[in-house]
Design an enzyme around this catalytic site. Sequence first.
Site, PDB file in Angstrom:
ATOM      1  CB  SER A 175      -0.588  -3.053   9.762  1.00 43.79           C
ATOM      2  OG  SER A 175       0.459  -2.812  10.659  1.00 43.79           O
ATOM      3  CG  ASP A 195       5.820  -1.559   5.376  1.00 42.36           C
ATOM      4  OD1 ASP A 195       6.157  -0.825   6.327  1.00 42.36           O
ATOM      5  OD2 ASP A 195       4.871  -2.351   5.428  1.00 42.36           O
ATOM      6  CG  HIS A 204       2.820   0.004   7.270  1.00 43.80           C
ATOM      7  ND1 HIS A 204       3.078  -1.351   7.142  1.00 43.80           N
ATOM      8  CD2 HIS A 204       1.942   0.111   8.313  1.00 43.80           C
ATOM      9  CE1 HIS A 204       2.397  -2.020   8.055  1.00 43.80           C
ATOM     10  NE2 HIS A 204       1.696  -1.163   8.772  1.00 43.80           N
TER      11      HIS A 204
END
Length: 771
Positions: A624, A715, A747
Amino acid sequence: MDASKAAPAKQLSSVLDATTEEEYASLSKLLQEFTNISSIDKAWTFNSGNGNGTQAMFSISQPNLLANKRKKFMLSTVISKENENSVTFQWAPFPVEMTGASAVVPSPSGSKLLVVRNPENESPIQFELWSQSQLEKEFHVPQTVHGSVYADGWFEGISWNSDETLIAYVAEEPSPSKPTFSLGSTKGGSSDKDCNSWKGQGDWEEDWGETYAGKRQPSLFIININSGEVQAVKGIPKSLSVGQVVWAPLNEGLHQYLVFVGWASETRKLGIKYCYNRPCALYAVRVSLYKSEASELELKESSFEDFPVVNLTESISSAFFPRFSPDGKFLVFLSAKSSVDSGAHSATDSLHRIDWPTNGNFSSLEKIVDVIPVVQCAEDDCFPGLYSSSILSNPWLSDGCTMLLSSIWGSSQVIISVNVSSGELLRITPAESNFSWSLLTLDGDNIIAVSSSPVDVPQVKYGYFVDKANKGTWSWLNVSSPISRCPEKVKSLLSSLQFSIMKIPVKGVSANLTKGAQKPFEAIFVSSSHKKDCSCDPLIVVLHGGPHSVSLSSYSKSLAFLSSVGYSLLIVNYRGSLGCGEEALQSLPGKVGSQDVNDVLTAIDHVIDTGLANPSKVTVVGGSHGGFLTTHLIGQAPDKFVAAAARNPVCNLALMVGTTDIPDWCYVESYGSKGKDSFTESPSVEDLTHFHSKSPISHISKVKTPTIFLLGAQDLRVPVSNGLQYARALREKGVETKVIVFPNDVHGIERPQSDFESFLNIGLWFKKYCK
């Protein structure tokens, strides 16, 4: 079936270039040993009734690689405190699997147990009520009444009333009826089945984003456990999504109140997972009851409409996790007002109190009292501010005004006690320990907790007052537990490792930085304790996402695996992380891609300069925002890293802003807090240019580091197109690149098989380039 047979090496090793089958099989087998270690999720205590100790239940989970799910178990124990310095846990010989259980909630007296089972299809939701010896009742609630019960830890709220006849809970509102099309006509919402017709889709509705796909409207319901009757709580505006419901203390008369958290969403629902910057408030709604012939309290029909829903916290932008004091005189709650007001997705919390009107007169509500205010800049080794992601359903000691919380303190999680009347706050876990501690439950005025470190698997601990007159003095006993057992191979590897928490001085401190932003940031360093020569193991730099998150000094099986196969780890909590005060956190928005990148490079130089790392064998991994940093670093410092791994990385903000569930994040992190007000669904050319300049893709021409990408196709936070675009651009310029896309992952890439394959490939990728 033995999970160790889950990954046949001969079938999978063919996909790995220049890696021997023997090496692949060896790493695969070792990772399975780490993966099989159980986690402790929750615990509850119950009075035994005979005065001989306490009974407790532990909820534990374990990845099942073959089934690609986490198995959930219950393990029971009897706790006997023989004297002040000794406690015995007598564990049941085997755990019991809780197949299909979405939520388990004991009643206040401990005499009943609610088990909720959400179906994976359109079958009814099951409510089971257990006594100590048997299943007493079972109710099936069809999905025409409501959808799945929320058991997500955020919207989730399941609360028994005081006499244990009613349960309030949060569930998904029934799906709107869909049009039925037939050859020649359209019937709105028809349920007729006809081979010449089909169901249409109807109007699209916003949901709550990442991990909440299809979750549109969390709503409030009450079930009568005697009759099984379910009622929707009426009178709550449709613009509110509700969660975290609790019953208020019983008032005189037959009116009772429910307190819940409400999130308003008039138009767009922005993603809420990991995002505490969504405004929310505490509300109260009245429930009218009557006494049945059996003298039990029953719900009145349409009893919710005579009393308007009351906003209890209008003067503050955020209020959640409501908890009533044992005497019912005040209501305590957490607030993320710093996050809401600044736009940062997470920030320093505060704790507040309001006096509860026991007479039901909400017009006389007293003002909100600050119990723990936001800490802007902490003095060295002092309380850095409150960072708490959950509160026990019953967090109170017997004095009725002291509550216990887990909170982040630098790079560790600790347990604190807070007197909500005086505001006195104490750290009650050992100050000299760098381990992380998680509060599980209370046993009277004693504590059951879990402690772990990057090199120590979770261990159950039992805490008690040493001096009851001085509540700041606590002692902790080790509890022998079957849950914390691990394979001898894992135990041997972990015993050869050590860790420390480093303070890294900030480089290039400028006069316009706040005091908190000038203070050193922290990094966790994990290394071998058995090195006899002066050589250094290859280094993996580990970067958390967020960016307003933190890497804790707790056990992670994935990182423990990597450190056990010959790597040192540098786990960097760059400025902007949680746990170090609000000024340090707020120094990052507007400076992503520069300040955070420089902090990571400073940390790497620190361990190289102190002789702890070899500059020719440095790798980096992040997910991320950690992937954002990873891909920034290999562009801004192209000669620094021999290999990189990025999990669902943010690579191009200009692409992400139009596809993510949190487009406001792109504005706030790129522009700073002013981005909160300039956020729009239709970014200008200037915005897109600015986003591109802040993105890793703006440095892609300089990248030469071999990079592996692990991407979740489902995601919604950082859609797969972000990582694919960057990976394709690297391939176009001839950089060695590997991409693995997990079709059903979101995610976090947390499904057991995906997590396994992800970290196995990261280990092999780094091994290939660190030889």
